[in-house]
Design a protein around this motif. Structure first.
Motif, PDB file in Angstrom:
ATOM      1  N   UNK A 167      32.284  41.249  36.501  1.00 23.35           N
ATOM      2  CA  UNK A 167      32.473  40.107  37.475  1.00 23.35           C
ATOM      3  C   UNK A 167      33.700  40.214  37.987  1.00 23.35           C
ATOM      4  N   UNK A 169      36.822  40.484  37.013  1.00 24.22           N
ATOM      5  CA  UNK A 169      37.901  39.790  36.796  1.00 24.22           C
ATOM      6  C   UNK A 169      39.284  40.251  36.519  1.00 24.22           C
ATOM      7  N   UNK A 195      35.685  46.581  48.747  1.00 24.79           N
ATOM      8  CA  UNK A 195      34.981  45.317  48.866  1.00 24.79           C
ATOM      9  C   UNK A 195      35.485  44.535  47.472  1.00 24.79           C
ATOM     10  N   UNK A 198      31.856  41.265  44.081  1.00 19.17           N
ATOM     11  CA  UNK A 198      31.384  41.661  42.984  1.00 19.17           C
ATOM     12  C   UNK A 198      29.831  41.838  43.037  1.00 19.17           C
TER      13      UNK A 198
ATOM     14  N   UNK B  63      28.541  35.035  41.750  1.00 23.95           N
ATOM     15  CA  UNK B  63      29.918  35.626  42.219  1.00 23.95           C
ATOM     16  C   UNK B  63      30.133  36.114  43.490  1.00 23.95           C
ATOM     17  N   UNK B  64      29.156  36.362  44.045  1.00 21.63           N
ATOM     18  CA  UNK B  64      29.116  36.926  45.639  1.00 21.63           C
ATOM     19  C   UNK B  64      27.970  36.242  46.393  1.00 21.63           C
ATOM     20  N   UNK B 235      41.282  37.240  35.552  1.00 22.72           N
ATOM     21  CA  UNK B 235      40.424  36.173  35.893  1.00 22.72           C
ATOM     22  C   UNK B 235      39.273  35.761  34.922  1.00 22.72           C
ATOM     23  N   UNK B 239      36.665  33.011  35.571  1.00 26.51           N
ATOM     24  CA  UNK B 239      35.555  33.176  35.998  1.00 26.51           C
ATOM     25  C   UNK B 239      34.129  32.867  35.047  1.00 26.51           C
ATOM     26  N   UNK B 240      34.594  32.685  33.852  1.00 26.72           N
ATOM     27  CA  UNK B 240      33.596  32.286  32.708  1.00 26.72           C
ATOM     28  C   UNK B 240      33.787  30.727  32.576  1.00 26.72           C
ATOM     29  N   UNK B 250      35.330  36.299  52.441  1.00 23.13           N
ATOM     30  CA  UNK B 250      35.465  37.632  52.992  1.00 23.13           C
ATOM     31  C   UNK B 250      34.514  38.298  54.047  1.00 23.13           C
ATOM     32  N   UNK B 252      32.613  41.175  55.005  1.00 24.58           N
ATOM     33  CA  UNK B 252      32.453  42.937  54.647  1.00 24.58           C
ATOM     34  C   UNK B 252      32.190  43.631  55.645  1.00 24.58           C
ATOM     35  N   UNK B 261      31.011  36.747  53.498  1.00 23.23           N
ATOM     36  CA  UNK B 261      30.640  36.227  51.788  1.00 23.23           C
ATOM     37  C   UNK B 261      31.540  35.359  51.215  1.00 23.23           C
ATOM     38  N   UNK B 263      33.024  34.537  47.866  1.00 24.85           N
ATOM     39  CA  UNK B 263      33.445  35.273  46.282  1.00 24.85           C
ATOM     40  C   UNK B 263      34.253  34.632  45.556  1.00 24.85           C
ATOM     41  N   UNK B 264      33.892  34.589  44.379  1.00 25.42           N
ATOM     42  CA  UNK B 264      34.781  33.856  43.142  1.00 25.42           C
ATOM     43  C   UNK B 264      36.082  34.475  43.431  1.00 25.42           C
ATOM     44  N   UNK B 269      45.192  35.030  39.471  1.00 29.52           N
ATOM     45  CA  UNK B 269      45.727  36.460  40.412  1.00 29.52           C
ATOM     46  C   UNK B 269      46.709  36.190  41.092  1.00 29.52           C
ATOM     47  N   UNK B 271      47.139  37.231  43.665  1.00 25.09           N
ATOM     48  CA  UNK B 271      46.781  37.344  45.526  1.00 25.09           C
ATOM     49  C   UNK B 271      46.433  35.978  45.572  1.00 25.09           C
TER      50      UNK B 271
END
Ligand code: SF4
Ligand code: SF4
Ligand code: SF4
Ligand code: SF4
Lengths: 276, 337
Positions: A167, A169, A195, A198, B63-64, B235, B239-240, B250, B252, B261, B263-264, B269, B271
């Motif tokens: 995922x 993470x 990229x 995920x 997630x994406x 993450x 994420x969970x 993003x 791509x 896209x 994305x999670x 993070x 960033x």
């Protein structure tokens, strides 16, 4: 005196004498089988310290995060032999000065918890030398053997299925003491090299990039593998890369602070069998 | 007398739903990891899991997610939009905290615009929840004022029978009733008793913690540094988490063609919220952990009158350094205001 008591006394001494500003060790976790990192700054904190076979995380990554060492003050840390190896690599890669780190060594290999003599990374050289000798004989793992026996196509399918669970993470990266890059290549977005998505391709890219960057640097502490929330057996990737580096370059990472990084150094007699 | 769905009828149910064009998803463990995945046979369900490791949110907020394809030519720019795939589906064996998590995120995805990627999936999905009869050390729904048999977000609530042979059926919504009409004749009236629900002790005083977070001066408290010292900034927890919903857009591809896209993203993070200049208003891990707590228990309730947490405990269960919401709120609720 038990090892825990012996080390509690040692931690108290280190802190009360002002030899170190902090000791990084282990404390009790949420459940009886869990240990969590413990940052001890006063002698009393040592009473919360634990040391037993459940203390398996390699804590050395904390040394290089958020400027802990920037005031040049010494920090003590509880480490197993792999942890000492990661200190050597961090020193060899100019991320810290080995003299700034006081090591409180212990080992849990072979079930029996034991203290290891020494206080600076260089005191552990003989021990690490002996590890190099026994490294190729690492505990056999049936799944690892099975993956090695697979045909390239089968192996590709195996990892494709495993990576499809990823995922992104980045727990593997964040828990790895060798993943200290201030800006990881996957976080560079001007330009975007990798990229961030995920999907299967993105997951492959990420895991392959990491595998290559850890080749000859991984100390097999297992942090990444244990951190992965979807249980991808990351240890096998690094183990295979480690075997390769040992066979081809006779390189066992983390032997000393002066050991040159294998993929960032060049010797005239390096074999070039891998160049097509 | 209550209506019972016996477990040995489950394969027939799957068959019925399949013929009605409805796909079924459920708790499954495969390749050493558990989550909610497509199921074709009853044997594939794993109802023994306290909770799947991956939450239900990925089925509504993947997630994406591709949003659009773009192509830039000399004189024109072509774009084509991706829509969320349409498919009627039943998620069978949802845990109450996961169903509640979706309900918590509904106002967010419908706040300044309707996120059709989310809502189309929400409209086309029936959530068949199974009340929990066991919990582990990390479950904490009760601390969030939910229960192991909470109805929040569910269309059907099933209560496991004492002898484990099936479930009592409680229909909660019209959508649930519709889906169960298809299998109505497979249900049986019976007097079988339901097993007691799991006992989940309250782990912290939520009101005390919320009140502390509301005090503006506590934003700068030393507490944040202390509690998050060991956070490594992965993450995993976000994420969970069934309610964490941050994403990043993003492109791509390259300047001329590619796919945009969603994305999670994760506030853990480094960033996250990094500015183009390189400045980051949350430049330390403690500031990022504070963001996670403040967002869930101060900003989100301020906006939607809901805490952004359903108490599933995944953030603590799966944290590589044994942190999590539970510990932080426990410590918070002990602080003097
Ligand atoms: S820890 Fe596991 S899931 Fe997370 S990025 Fe690494 S491989 Fe992927
Ligand atoms: S790659 Fe994994 S096993 Fe190797 S040093 Fe990093 S965390 Fe440890
Ligand atoms: S709290 Fe744990 S899971 Fe969350 S970012 Fe920190 S280390 Fe990762
Ligand atoms: S914050 Fe933690 S306990 Fe709350 S819903 Fe998210 S993962 Fe579950």
């Amino acid at each position: 005196m038990s090892i825990v008591e012996q080390y509690r006394t040692k931690v108290k001494e280190l802190l009360s004498s002002g030899q170190v500003k902090m000791v990084i060790g282990y404390g009790a976790g949420t459940t009886p089988d869990r240990r969590r990192p413990l940052f001890m700054r006063s002698p009393e904190d040592a009473d919360k310290m634990l040391l037993d076979n459940a203390c398996i995380a390699n804590l050395s990554g904390y040394l290089v995060s958020e400027g802990l060492l920037s005031d040049e003050k010494r920090v003590a840390i509880m480490l197993r032999p792999e942890g000492v190896r990661s200190i050597n690599i961090l020193a060899a890669e100019s991320q810290l000065k080995a003299e700034q780190i006081v090591i409180v060594g212990f080992d849990t290999a072979g079930e029996e918890l034991r203290a290891i003599e020494g206080s600076e990374a260089k005191d552990f050289c003989a021990l690490i030398d002996s590890l190099k000798e026994s490294a190729p004989l690492q505990a056999p793992d049936p799944l690892f053997e099975r993956i090695v026996q697979m045909s390239p196509q089968e192996r590709f399918n195996y990892w494709q299925e495993e990576f499809s669970k990823c995922i992104k993470c980045y727990a593997c990266r964040q828990s790895c003491p060798m993943c200290y890059c201030r800006r990881c290549i996957v976080d560079s977005n001007q330009p975007q090299w990798i990229n961030t998505s995920s999907h299967t391709l993105g997951n492959f890219e990420w895991n392959i990039v990491r595998a290559f960057h850890l080749a000859g640097r991984c100390v097999a502490c297992g942090n990444c593998d244990r951190s992965c929330p979807v249980n991808i057996p990351l240890r096998f990737i690094n183990r295979r890369m480690g075997m390769e580096v040992l066979e081809v370059f006779d390189h066992f990472p983390g032997m000393s602070e002066s050991q040159e990084p294998v993929l960032a150094s060049f010797k005239k007699d390096d074999p070039e069998t891998f160049i097509l | 007398m209550t209506r019972i769905l016996f477990a040995d009828k489950l394969d027939n149910c799957l068959e019925r739903w399949r013929s009605a064009g409805i796909s079924v998803i459920g708790p499954v463990k495969k390749s050493n990891s558990s989550g909610y995945s497509a199921v074709t046979k009853a044997a594939e369900f794993d109802f023994n899991l306290v909770l799947p490791e991956r939450s239900i949110k990925e089925l509504f907020f993947p997630q994406s997610e591709p949003l659009m394809r773009y192509e830039i030519k000399k004189q024109e720019i072509n774009t084509s939009e991706f829509k969320a795939p349409t498919s009627e589906r039943i998620i069978f064996g949802v845990r109450p905290c996961d169903a509640a998590g979706l309900a918590i995120d509904d106002p967010l995805f419908g706040w300044d615009y309707q996120d059709e990627y989310w809502f189309q999936r929400r409209r086309e999905t029936v959530l068949v929840t199974i009340a929990c009869t066991k919990a582990d050390d990390f479950c904490m729904c009760t601390s969030l004022k939910l229960t192991p048999d909470s109805e929040k977000g569910s269309d059907i609530l099933l209560r496991p029978l004492e002898n484990n042979s099936g479930w009592q059926v409680e229909e909660l919504t019209d959508r649930g009733r519709e889906a169960f009409k298809i299998i109505a004749d497979l249900l049986q009236e019976s007097q079988e008793k339901a097993a007691p629900t799991a006992v989940v002790e309250e782990k912290f005083d939520l009101e005390a913690a919320l009140a502390w977070l509301k005090e503006p001066e506590n934003f700068e408290s030393h507490f944040w540094k202390e509690i998050s010292m060991r956070c490594i900034g992965c993450g995993s927890c976000t994420f969970l988490c069934p309610t964490c919903h941050c994403f990043d857009i993003q492109d791509e591809g390259d300047t001329y063609s590619g796919i945009r896209r969603k994305n999670w993203d994760s506030c853990s993070f480094a960033l996250f919220t990094m500015h183009t200049s390189g400045h980051n208003p949350r430049s330390t891990q403690s500031a990022r952990w504070r963001q996670r707590i403040m967002h869930k228990f101060n900003y989100f309730p301020g906006k939607f009158n809901l805490n952004s947490c359903s108490g599933c405990g995944r953030c603590s269960r799966q944290c590589p350094v044994d942190m999590g919401i539970t510990e932080t709120l426990q410590e918070l609720s002990k602080l003097l205001r």
